[in-house]
Design a protein around this motif. Structure first.
Motif, PDB file in Angstrom:
ATOM      1  N   PRO A 116       0.840  -1.200   0.000  1.00  0.00           N
ATOM      2  CA  PRO A 116       0.000   0.000   0.000  1.00  0.00           C
ATOM      3  C   PRO A 116       0.874   1.250   0.000  1.00  0.00           C
ATOM      4  N   THR A 117       0.649   2.150  -0.947  1.00  0.00           N
ATOM      5  CA  THR A 117       1.498   3.343  -1.043  1.00  0.00           C
ATOM      6  C   THR A 117       0.669   4.601  -1.264  1.00  0.00           C
ATOM      7  N   SER A 118       1.277   5.720  -0.923  1.00  0.00           N
ATOM      8  CA  SER A 118       0.771   7.036  -1.306  1.00  0.00           C
ATOM      9  C   SER A 118       1.946   7.816  -1.861  1.00  0.00           C
ATOM     10  N   ALA A 119       1.996   7.907  -3.183  1.00  0.00           N
ATOM     11  CA  ALA A 119       3.078   8.665  -3.814  1.00  0.00           C
ATOM     12  C   ALA A 119       2.971  10.136  -3.466  1.00  0.00           C
ATOM     13  N   LEU A 120       1.752  10.623  -3.273  1.00  0.00           N
ATOM     14  CA  LEU A 120       1.543  12.030  -2.953  1.00  0.00           C
ATOM     15  C   LEU A 120       2.153  12.389  -1.605  1.00  0.00           C
ATOM     16  N   LEU A 121       1.939  11.540  -0.601  1.00  0.00           N
ATOM     17  CA  LEU A 121       2.404  11.835   0.757  1.00  0.00           C
ATOM     18  C   LEU A 121       3.686  11.089   1.122  1.00  0.00           C
ATOM     19  N   GLY A 122       4.027  10.059   0.355  1.00  0.00           N
ATOM     20  CA  GLY A 122       5.271   9.334   0.596  1.00  0.00           C
ATOM     21  C   GLY A 122       5.141   8.056   1.382  1.00  0.00           C
ATOM     22  N   ASP A 123       3.928   7.633   1.698  1.00  0.00           N
ATOM     23  CA  ASP A 123       3.742   6.438   2.527  1.00  0.00           C
ATOM     24  C   ASP A 123       4.250   5.181   1.830  1.00  0.00           C
ATOM     25  N   ASN A 124       5.169   4.483   2.486  1.00  0.00           N
ATOM     26  CA  ASN A 124       5.694   3.180   2.058  1.00  0.00           C
ATOM     27  C   ASN A 124       6.396   3.204   0.701  1.00  0.00           C
ATOM     28  N   VAL A 125       6.771   4.394   0.231  1.00  0.00           N
ATOM     29  CA  VAL A 125       7.551   4.468  -1.010  1.00  0.00           C
ATOM     30  C   VAL A 125       9.034   4.337  -0.681  1.00  0.00           C
ATOM     31  N   VAL A 126       9.548   5.283   0.106  1.00  0.00           N
ATOM     32  CA  VAL A 126      10.929   5.196   0.575  1.00  0.00           C
ATOM     33  C   VAL A 126      10.964   4.793   2.047  1.00  0.00           C
TER      34      VAL A 126
END
Length: 449
Positions: free
Chosen positions: A197-207
Protein backbone atom coordinates in the motif's frame (compact mmCIF):
# COMPACT_ATOMS: atom_id res chain seq x y z
CA UNK A 1 40.95 23.17 1.69
CA UNK A 2 38.29 25.70 0.60
CA UNK A 3 34.59 24.96 0.92
CA UNK A 4 34.19 24.80 -2.87
CA UNK A 5 37.07 22.34 -3.22
CA UNK A 6 35.74 20.25 -0.34
CA UNK A 7 32.28 20.15 -1.92
CA UNK A 8 33.71 19.18 -5.31
CA UNK A 9 35.78 16.45 -3.67
CA UNK A 10 32.73 15.10 -1.85
CA UNK A 11 30.70 15.07 -5.08
CA UNK A 12 33.49 13.24 -6.90
CA UNK A 13 33.72 10.63 -4.13
CA UNK A 14 29.93 10.19 -4.21
CA UNK A 15 29.99 9.72 -7.98
CA UNK A 16 32.74 7.09 -7.73
CA UNK A 17 30.81 5.34 -4.95
CA UNK A 18 27.61 5.27 -7.02
CA UNK A 19 29.47 3.93 -10.02
CA UNK A 20 30.77 1.05 -7.91
CA UNK A 21 27.28 0.04 -6.75
CA UNK A 22 25.38 -2.83 -8.43
CA UNK A 23 22.86 -1.28 -10.82
CA UNK A 24 19.23 -2.38 -11.02
CA UNK A 25 17.17 -1.63 -14.14
CA UNK A 26 13.48 -1.20 -13.33
CA UNK A 27 10.31 0.02 -14.98
CA UNK A 28 7.09 1.63 -13.74
CA UNK A 29 3.76 0.95 -15.43
CA UNK A 30 0.07 1.20 -14.69
CA UNK A 31 -3.23 2.60 -15.86
CA UNK A 32 -3.94 6.26 -16.57
CA UNK A 33 -3.84 8.49 -13.47
CA UNK A 34 -2.55 5.76 -11.17
CA UNK A 35 0.16 8.21 -10.11
CA UNK A 36 3.22 6.81 -11.86
CA UNK A 37 4.97 10.13 -12.46
CA UNK A 38 4.26 11.29 -8.90
CA UNK A 39 5.55 7.93 -7.65
CA UNK A 40 8.81 8.33 -9.57
CA UNK A 41 9.08 11.96 -8.43
CA UNK A 42 8.65 10.78 -4.84
CA UNK A 43 11.44 8.22 -5.25
CA UNK A 44 13.76 10.90 -6.65
CA UNK A 45 12.84 13.45 -3.98
CA UNK A 46 13.00 11.16 -0.95
CA UNK A 47 16.31 9.61 -2.04
CA UNK A 48 17.71 13.14 -2.42
CA UNK A 49 18.35 12.62 -6.11
CA UNK A 50 17.20 16.06 -7.29
CA UNK A 51 18.78 19.49 -7.03
CA UNK A 52 17.45 22.12 -4.64
CA UNK A 53 16.51 24.53 -7.43
CA UNK A 54 14.53 21.76 -9.20
CA UNK A 55 12.45 21.20 -6.09
CA UNK A 56 11.99 24.94 -5.53
CA UNK A 57 10.67 25.24 -9.08
CA UNK A 58 8.19 22.42 -8.44
CA UNK A 59 7.01 24.11 -5.23
CA UNK A 60 6.50 27.43 -7.04
CA UNK A 61 4.48 25.87 -9.86
CA UNK A 62 2.44 23.76 -7.44
CA UNK A 63 1.66 26.80 -5.26
CA UNK A 64 0.62 28.79 -8.34
CA UNK A 65 -1.81 25.97 -9.20
CA UNK A 66 -3.29 26.15 -5.70
CA UNK A 67 -2.08 22.66 -4.76
CA UNK A 68 -1.68 21.77 -1.09
CA UNK A 69 1.30 19.48 -1.73
CA UNK A 70 4.16 19.82 -4.26
CA UNK A 71 3.33 18.13 -7.59
CA UNK A 72 6.32 15.79 -7.81
CA UNK A 73 5.20 14.52 -11.22
CA UNK A 74 6.70 17.74 -12.62
CA UNK A 75 10.11 16.23 -11.93
CA UNK A 76 9.42 13.48 -14.47
CA UNK A 77 7.09 14.61 -17.26
CA UNK A 78 9.58 16.46 -19.41
CA UNK A 79 7.75 16.82 -22.73
CA UNK A 80 5.67 19.96 -23.14
CA UNK A 81 2.64 17.89 -24.21
CA UNK A 82 3.05 15.78 -21.07
CA UNK A 83 3.08 18.81 -18.78
CA UNK A 84 0.10 20.40 -20.51
CA UNK A 85 -2.04 17.25 -20.53
CA UNK A 86 -0.86 15.90 -17.20
CA UNK A 87 0.02 12.51 -18.71
CA UNK A 88 3.12 10.51 -19.58
CA UNK A 89 3.66 9.89 -23.31
CA UNK A 90 7.29 8.96 -23.82
CA UNK A 91 9.49 6.55 -21.87
CA UNK A 92 11.39 8.73 -19.39
CA UNK A 93 14.64 7.27 -18.06
CA UNK A 94 15.77 8.46 -14.63
CA UNK A 95 18.92 7.68 -12.68
CA UNK A 96 19.25 7.68 -8.90
CA UNK A 97 21.24 5.96 -6.20
CA UNK A 98 21.24 5.13 -2.51
CA UNK A 99 24.02 3.92 -0.22
CA UNK A 100 23.26 0.34 -1.26
CA UNK A 101 22.91 0.44 -5.04
CA UNK A 102 22.20 2.56 -8.12
CA UNK A 103 19.10 2.46 -10.31
CA UNK A 104 18.06 3.07 -13.91
CA UNK A 105 14.30 3.63 -13.98
CA UNK A 106 12.03 3.76 -17.02
CA UNK A 107 8.79 5.64 -16.35
CA UNK A 108 6.34 4.44 -19.01
CA UNK A 109 2.93 5.68 -20.20
CA UNK A 110 -0.42 4.43 -18.94
CA UNK A 111 -2.64 5.23 -21.94
CA UNK A 112 -3.56 2.21 -24.07
CA UNK A 113 -2.37 3.98 -27.23
CA UNK A 114 1.14 4.21 -25.75
CA UNK A 115 1.32 0.61 -24.50
CA UNK A 116 4.08 -0.11 -27.04
CA UNK A 117 6.29 2.32 -25.07
CA UNK A 118 5.55 0.32 -21.93
CA UNK A 119 6.60 -2.86 -23.75
CA UNK A 120 9.87 -1.14 -24.66
CA UNK A 121 10.48 -0.17 -21.03
CA UNK A 122 9.73 -3.65 -19.74
CA UNK A 123 11.95 -5.31 -22.33
CA UNK A 124 15.10 -3.79 -20.84
CA UNK A 125 14.13 -4.04 -17.17
CA UNK A 126 15.00 -6.60 -14.53
CA UNK A 127 12.17 -5.62 -12.17
CA UNK A 128 8.78 -3.99 -12.77
CA UNK A 129 6.68 -1.75 -10.53
CA UNK A 130 2.99 -1.85 -11.52
CA UNK A 131 0.82 0.82 -9.95
CA UNK A 132 -2.86 0.26 -9.15
CA UNK A 133 -5.20 3.03 -7.98
CA UNK A 134 -6.69 1.84 -4.68
CA UNK A 135 -10.00 3.50 -5.63
CA UNK A 136 -10.32 1.65 -8.95
CA UNK A 137 -8.60 -1.68 -8.32
CA UNK A 138 -7.44 -3.96 -11.14
CA UNK A 139 -8.30 -2.55 -14.57
CA UNK A 140 -7.82 -3.90 -18.10
CA UNK A 141 -4.55 -1.99 -18.49
CA UNK A 142 -3.33 -3.48 -15.19
CA UNK A 143 -3.98 -6.94 -16.62
CA UNK A 144 -2.20 -6.00 -19.84
CA UNK A 145 0.94 -4.76 -18.06
CA UNK A 146 1.13 -7.78 -15.76
CA UNK A 147 0.56 -10.08 -18.74
CA UNK A 148 3.42 -8.49 -20.68
CA UNK A 149 5.65 -8.73 -17.60
CA UNK A 150 4.83 -12.44 -17.39
CA UNK A 151 5.45 -12.90 -21.13
CA UNK A 152 8.86 -11.31 -20.80
CA UNK A 153 9.64 -13.51 -17.80
CA UNK A 154 10.38 -10.60 -15.47
CA UNK A 155 11.11 -12.54 -12.31
CA UNK A 156 10.24 -9.87 -9.72
CA UNK A 157 7.24 -7.54 -9.79
CA UNK A 158 6.17 -4.97 -7.19
CA UNK A 159 2.51 -3.99 -7.27
CA UNK A 160 2.03 -0.63 -5.53
CA UNK A 161 -1.59 -0.14 -4.50
CA UNK A 162 -1.28 3.63 -4.76
CA UNK A 163 -3.41 6.54 -3.51
CA UNK A 164 -4.15 4.60 -0.34
CA UNK A 165 -4.55 7.99 1.32
CA UNK A 166 -7.57 8.65 -0.93
CA UNK A 167 -9.42 5.75 0.77
CA UNK A 168 -8.40 6.83 4.29
CA UNK A 169 -5.67 4.19 4.48
CA UNK A 170 -8.35 1.48 4.57
CA UNK A 171 -7.05 -2.02 5.26
CA UNK A 172 -10.24 -3.52 3.81
CA UNK A 173 -9.86 -1.67 0.52
CA UNK A 174 -6.23 -2.79 0.28
CA UNK A 175 -7.11 -6.43 1.04
CA UNK A 176 -9.89 -6.42 -1.57
CA UNK A 177 -7.52 -5.08 -4.25
CA UNK A 178 -4.79 -7.47 -3.10
CA UNK A 179 -7.14 -10.45 -3.49
CA UNK A 180 -7.82 -9.49 -7.12
CA UNK A 181 -4.11 -9.05 -7.78
CA UNK A 182 -3.28 -12.40 -6.15
CA UNK A 183 -5.81 -14.13 -8.41
CA UNK A 184 -4.31 -12.52 -11.51
CA UNK A 185 -0.75 -13.30 -10.42
CA UNK A 186 -1.71 -16.95 -9.93
CA UNK A 187 -3.32 -17.05 -13.37
CA UNK A 188 -0.21 -15.57 -15.03
CA UNK A 189 2.22 -17.71 -12.99
CA UNK A 190 4.43 -14.74 -12.14
CA UNK A 191 7.48 -15.78 -10.15
CA UNK A 192 7.75 -13.25 -7.28
CA UNK A 193 5.27 -10.46 -6.53
CA UNK A 194 5.23 -8.01 -3.62
CA UNK A 195 2.01 -6.03 -3.01
CA UNK A 196 2.43 -2.78 -1.06
CA UNK A 197 0.00 0.00 0.00
CA UNK A 198 1.50 3.34 -1.04
CA UNK A 199 0.77 7.04 -1.31
CA UNK A 200 3.08 8.67 -3.81
CA UNK A 201 1.54 12.03 -2.95
CA UNK A 202 2.40 11.84 0.76
CA UNK A 203 5.27 9.33 0.60
CA UNK A 204 3.74 6.44 2.53
CA UNK A 205 5.69 3.18 2.06
CA UNK A 206 7.55 4.47 -1.01
CA UNK A 207 10.93 5.20 0.58
CA UNK A 208 10.04 5.15 4.28
CA UNK A 209 7.62 2.82 6.04
CA UNK A 210 4.38 4.55 6.96
CA UNK A 211 2.74 4.94 10.35
CA UNK A 212 -0.57 5.46 8.55
CA UNK A 213 -0.71 1.75 7.62
CA UNK A 214 -0.09 -0.06 10.93
CA UNK A 215 -1.87 -3.09 9.46
CA UNK A 216 0.92 -3.46 6.88
CA UNK A 217 4.15 -4.83 8.36
CA UNK A 218 6.12 -5.33 5.17
CA UNK A 219 9.01 -3.31 3.70
CA UNK A 220 8.76 -0.09 1.69
CA UNK A 221 9.22 -0.11 -2.06
CA UNK A 222 12.78 1.23 -1.81
CA UNK A 223 13.74 -1.38 0.77
CA UNK A 224 12.74 -4.08 -1.70
CA UNK A 225 14.56 -2.36 -4.56
CA UNK A 226 17.77 -2.15 -2.52
CA UNK A 227 17.80 -5.87 -1.77
CA UNK A 228 16.13 -7.39 -4.84
CA UNK A 229 18.06 -9.97 -6.86
CA UNK A 230 15.84 -10.45 -9.92
CA UNK A 231 16.89 -12.69 -12.73
CA UNK A 232 19.29 -14.84 -10.72
CA UNK A 233 17.64 -17.92 -12.18
CA UNK A 234 17.98 -16.43 -15.66
CA UNK A 235 21.75 -16.50 -15.78
CA UNK A 236 23.27 -18.47 -18.62
CA UNK A 237 23.78 -21.66 -16.64
CA UNK A 238 22.70 -24.05 -19.40
CA UNK A 239 22.94 -22.04 -22.58
CA UNK A 240 26.32 -21.80 -24.25
CA UNK A 241 27.78 -19.08 -26.44
CA UNK A 242 25.48 -17.11 -28.76
CA UNK A 243 27.28 -14.53 -30.87
CA UNK A 244 25.27 -13.00 -33.77
CA UNK A 245 27.63 -11.44 -36.31
CA UNK A 246 27.01 -7.73 -36.86
CA UNK A 247 29.73 -7.09 -39.43
CA UNK A 248 32.68 -8.88 -41.04
CA UNK A 249 35.92 -6.89 -40.77
CA UNK A 250 38.50 -7.45 -43.52
CA UNK A 251 41.98 -5.96 -44.02
CA UNK A 252 43.45 -7.36 -47.23
CA UNK A 253 46.86 -5.80 -46.56
CA UNK A 254 47.34 -7.87 -43.41
CA UNK A 255 44.94 -10.70 -44.34
CA UNK A 256 42.92 -9.86 -41.21
CA UNK A 257 39.42 -11.33 -40.98
CA UNK A 258 37.29 -10.80 -37.86
CA UNK A 259 33.64 -11.11 -36.97
CA UNK A 260 32.32 -8.23 -34.89
CA UNK A 261 29.24 -8.38 -32.69
CA UNK A 262 27.97 -8.60 -29.14
CA UNK A 263 27.95 -11.70 -26.96
CA UNK A 264 24.22 -12.33 -26.57
CA UNK A 265 24.55 -15.30 -24.21
CA UNK A 266 27.21 -17.39 -22.55
CA UNK A 267 30.93 -16.66 -22.81
CA UNK A 268 33.81 -17.30 -25.19
CA UNK A 269 37.55 -17.83 -24.68
CA UNK A 270 40.55 -18.18 -26.97
CA UNK A 271 40.90 -21.86 -27.86
CA UNK A 272 37.18 -22.67 -27.63
CA UNK A 273 35.66 -24.86 -30.32
CA UNK A 274 32.56 -23.27 -31.82
CA UNK A 275 30.06 -23.74 -34.63
CA UNK A 276 29.93 -21.09 -37.35
CA UNK A 277 27.24 -21.56 -39.99
CA UNK A 278 27.36 -25.30 -39.30
CA UNK A 279 31.17 -25.55 -39.54
CA UNK A 280 33.46 -26.28 -36.60
CA UNK A 281 36.20 -23.77 -35.89
CA UNK A 282 38.48 -22.71 -33.04
CA UNK A 283 38.58 -19.19 -31.57
CA UNK A 284 42.04 -17.97 -32.52
CA UNK A 285 41.75 -14.49 -31.02
CA UNK A 286 39.41 -11.99 -29.37
CA UNK A 287 39.81 -8.27 -30.04
CA UNK A 288 38.12 -5.84 -27.66
CA UNK A 289 38.05 -2.04 -27.35
CA UNK A 290 41.38 -2.05 -25.51
CA UNK A 291 43.07 -4.63 -27.72
CA UNK A 292 43.42 -8.40 -27.52
CA UNK A 293 41.76 -10.24 -24.65
CA UNK A 294 41.48 -13.88 -23.65
CA UNK A 295 37.74 -14.05 -22.85
CA UNK A 296 34.45 -12.22 -23.43
CA UNK A 297 31.15 -12.62 -21.58
CA UNK A 298 27.49 -11.74 -22.20
CA UNK A 299 27.01 -8.09 -23.07
CA UNK A 300 30.55 -7.45 -24.33
CA UNK A 301 31.10 -6.14 -27.86
CA UNK A 302 34.14 -7.80 -29.41
CA UNK A 303 35.59 -9.12 -32.65
CA UNK A 304 36.24 -12.85 -32.90
CA UNK A 305 38.96 -14.39 -35.09
CA UNK A 306 38.70 -18.01 -36.22
CA UNK A 307 41.43 -20.49 -37.12
CA UNK A 308 39.94 -21.13 -40.56
CA UNK A 309 38.15 -19.23 -43.30
CA UNK A 310 34.39 -19.77 -43.41
CA UNK A 311 31.92 -17.91 -45.61
CA UNK A 312 30.12 -15.88 -42.92
CA UNK A 313 28.15 -12.63 -43.11
CA UNK A 314 25.92 -10.38 -41.03
CA UNK A 315 23.18 -12.38 -39.32
CA UNK A 316 25.15 -15.63 -39.12
CA UNK A 317 25.67 -17.12 -35.68
CA UNK A 318 28.86 -18.19 -33.95
CA UNK A 319 27.80 -20.44 -31.10
CA UNK A 320 28.66 -23.27 -28.78
CA UNK A 321 28.09 -26.74 -30.13
CA UNK A 322 24.62 -26.94 -28.51
CA UNK A 323 23.11 -24.51 -31.03
CA UNK A 324 19.74 -25.69 -32.40
CA UNK A 325 19.37 -26.80 -36.00
CA UNK A 326 18.07 -24.00 -38.28
CA UNK A 327 14.33 -24.18 -39.09
CA UNK A 328 11.86 -22.35 -41.30
CA UNK A 329 8.73 -22.81 -39.18
CA UNK A 330 8.16 -21.89 -35.55
CA UNK A 331 5.59 -20.35 -33.21
CA UNK A 332 5.90 -17.21 -31.11
CA UNK A 333 3.91 -15.11 -28.67
CA UNK A 334 3.67 -11.64 -30.16
CA UNK A 335 2.58 -8.19 -29.05
CA UNK A 336 1.38 -5.97 -31.89
CA UNK A 337 2.89 -2.49 -31.54
CA UNK A 338 1.66 -0.60 -34.62
CA UNK A 339 -1.60 0.99 -35.69
CA UNK A 340 -1.08 -0.71 -39.06
CA UNK A 341 -2.66 -4.20 -38.79
CA UNK A 342 -0.54 -7.31 -39.25
CA UNK A 343 -2.22 -9.39 -41.93
CA UNK A 344 -2.02 -13.17 -42.01
CA UNK A 345 0.07 -14.34 -44.99
CA UNK A 346 1.23 -10.82 -45.70
CA UNK A 347 4.91 -10.13 -46.37
CA UNK A 348 7.12 -9.10 -43.45
CA UNK A 349 10.79 -9.03 -42.58
CA UNK A 350 11.75 -11.11 -39.54
CA UNK A 351 14.54 -9.65 -37.40
CA UNK A 352 16.12 -12.30 -35.18
CA UNK A 353 19.34 -11.14 -33.54
CA UNK A 354 21.33 -9.54 -36.35
CA UNK A 355 19.63 -11.69 -39.02
CA UNK A 356 17.00 -10.09 -41.25
CA UNK A 357 15.05 -12.50 -43.47
CA UNK A 358 11.81 -12.46 -45.43
CA UNK A 359 8.85 -14.15 -43.80
CA UNK A 360 5.13 -14.25 -43.15
CA UNK A 361 2.64 -15.03 -40.40
CA UNK A 362 0.82 -18.19 -41.51
CA UNK A 363 -1.78 -18.38 -38.77
CA UNK A 364 -3.06 -16.69 -35.63
CA UNK A 365 -3.32 -19.72 -33.37
CA UNK A 366 -4.86 -17.95 -30.38
CA UNK A 367 -5.47 -14.44 -29.15
CA UNK A 368 -5.36 -13.39 -25.51
CA UNK A 369 -8.55 -11.86 -24.12
CA UNK A 370 -6.95 -9.20 -21.94
CA UNK A 371 -10.29 -8.24 -20.39
CA UNK A 372 -10.36 -11.50 -18.47
CA UNK A 373 -13.97 -12.18 -19.50
CA UNK A 374 -13.09 -15.44 -21.27
CA UNK A 375 -15.16 -14.61 -24.32
CA UNK A 376 -15.04 -16.80 -27.45
CA UNK A 377 -12.35 -15.95 -29.99
CA UNK A 378 -14.79 -14.44 -32.49
CA UNK A 379 -16.17 -12.04 -29.87
CA UNK A 380 -12.84 -10.66 -28.69
CA UNK A 381 -12.33 -6.99 -29.52
CA UNK A 382 -9.29 -5.65 -31.40
CA UNK A 383 -8.74 -7.60 -34.58
CA UNK A 384 -10.09 -10.74 -36.19
CA UNK A 385 -8.87 -14.17 -37.26
CA UNK A 386 -6.95 -12.71 -40.21
CA UNK A 387 -5.09 -9.81 -38.61
CA UNK A 388 -3.63 -8.35 -35.45
CA UNK A 389 -4.54 -4.85 -34.25
CA UNK A 390 -2.71 -2.44 -31.95
CA UNK A 391 -1.98 -3.99 -28.52
CA UNK A 392 -3.21 -7.48 -29.50
CA UNK A 393 -1.33 -10.32 -27.78
CA UNK A 394 -1.45 -13.59 -29.68
CA UNK A 395 0.30 -16.84 -30.47
CA UNK A 396 1.17 -17.08 -34.16
CA UNK A 397 2.89 -19.47 -36.57
CA UNK A 398 5.70 -17.95 -38.63
CA UNK A 399 7.45 -19.15 -41.77
CA UNK A 400 10.76 -17.69 -42.98
CA UNK A 401 12.30 -17.82 -46.44
CA UNK A 402 15.68 -18.71 -44.94
CA UNK A 403 16.21 -21.05 -41.95
CA UNK A 404 17.06 -19.52 -38.57
CA UNK A 405 18.70 -21.11 -35.52
CA UNK A 406 15.89 -20.00 -33.25
CA UNK A 407 15.38 -21.19 -29.68
CA UNK A 408 12.85 -20.56 -26.91
CA UNK A 409 13.05 -17.19 -25.18
CA UNK A 410 14.67 -16.97 -21.79
CA UNK A 411 15.25 -13.78 -19.83
CA UNK A 412 18.77 -12.46 -20.26
CA UNK A 413 20.59 -11.97 -23.52
CA UNK A 414 19.08 -11.13 -26.89
CA UNK A 415 18.15 -14.70 -27.70
CA UNK A 416 14.66 -16.00 -28.41
CA UNK A 417 13.11 -12.62 -29.25
CA UNK A 418 12.21 -11.23 -32.66
CA UNK A 419 10.65 -8.30 -34.51
CA UNK A 420 8.28 -8.35 -37.47
CA UNK A 421 8.97 -5.39 -39.78
CA UNK A 422 6.90 -3.83 -42.57
CA UNK A 423 8.76 -4.65 -45.82
CA UNK A 424 8.00 -1.33 -47.51
CA UNK A 425 8.25 1.27 -44.74
CA UNK A 426 10.73 -0.45 -42.43
CA UNK A 427 8.43 0.23 -39.46
CA UNK A 428 8.38 -2.25 -36.59
CA UNK A 429 4.96 -3.92 -36.51
CA UNK A 430 5.23 -6.60 -33.86
CA UNK A 431 7.56 -7.82 -31.11
CA UNK A 432 7.65 -11.52 -30.32
CA UNK A 433 9.09 -14.22 -28.08
CA UNK A 434 9.81 -17.72 -29.38
CA UNK A 435 7.61 -20.35 -27.74
CA UNK A 436 8.84 -23.53 -29.36
CA UNK A 437 10.60 -24.51 -32.53
CA UNK A 438 9.46 -26.80 -35.33
CA UNK A 439 11.65 -29.02 -37.43
CA UNK A 440 9.66 -29.08 -40.65
CA UNK A 441 10.80 -27.11 -43.66
CA UNK A 442 8.46 -24.52 -45.13
CA UNK A 443 5.86 -26.13 -47.34
CA UNK A 444 5.67 -25.17 -51.00
CA UNK A 445 2.10 -23.89 -51.25
CA UNK A 446 2.60 -21.70 -54.30
CA UNK A 447 2.83 -18.52 -52.24
CA UNK A 448 6.00 -16.48 -52.93
CA UNK A 449 7.85 -14.36 -50.40
Amino acid sequence: MTADVATASAVTEAEHSAQALPTLRLCTAGSVDDGKSTFVGRLLHDTKSILADQYESVVRVSTAKGLENPDLSLLVDGLRAEREQGITIDVAYRYFATDKRSFILADTPGHVQYTRNTVTGLSTSELAIILVDARNGVLEQTRRHLTVAAMMKISHVIVAVNKIDAVDFSEKVFNDVKADIDALVSELALNKVDIIPTSALLGDNVVERSQNTPWYSGPSVLEILETATPGVENKDTVRGLRFPIQIVIRDHATDYRGYAGRVAAGAVSVGDTVLAAGHKAVIEGIDGPEGEQSTATRGESVTLRLDREIDLSRGDLIAAEDVPEPVNNFSATVFHLAETPLKVRGNVFVRYGSALVRGRVDEIVSRLDISGKNRPQDEIAHGDADSLALNDIATVKITTAEPLSIEPYRRGGHVGSLLLIHPSTGDTLTAGLIDEQATAEAEDDGWDF
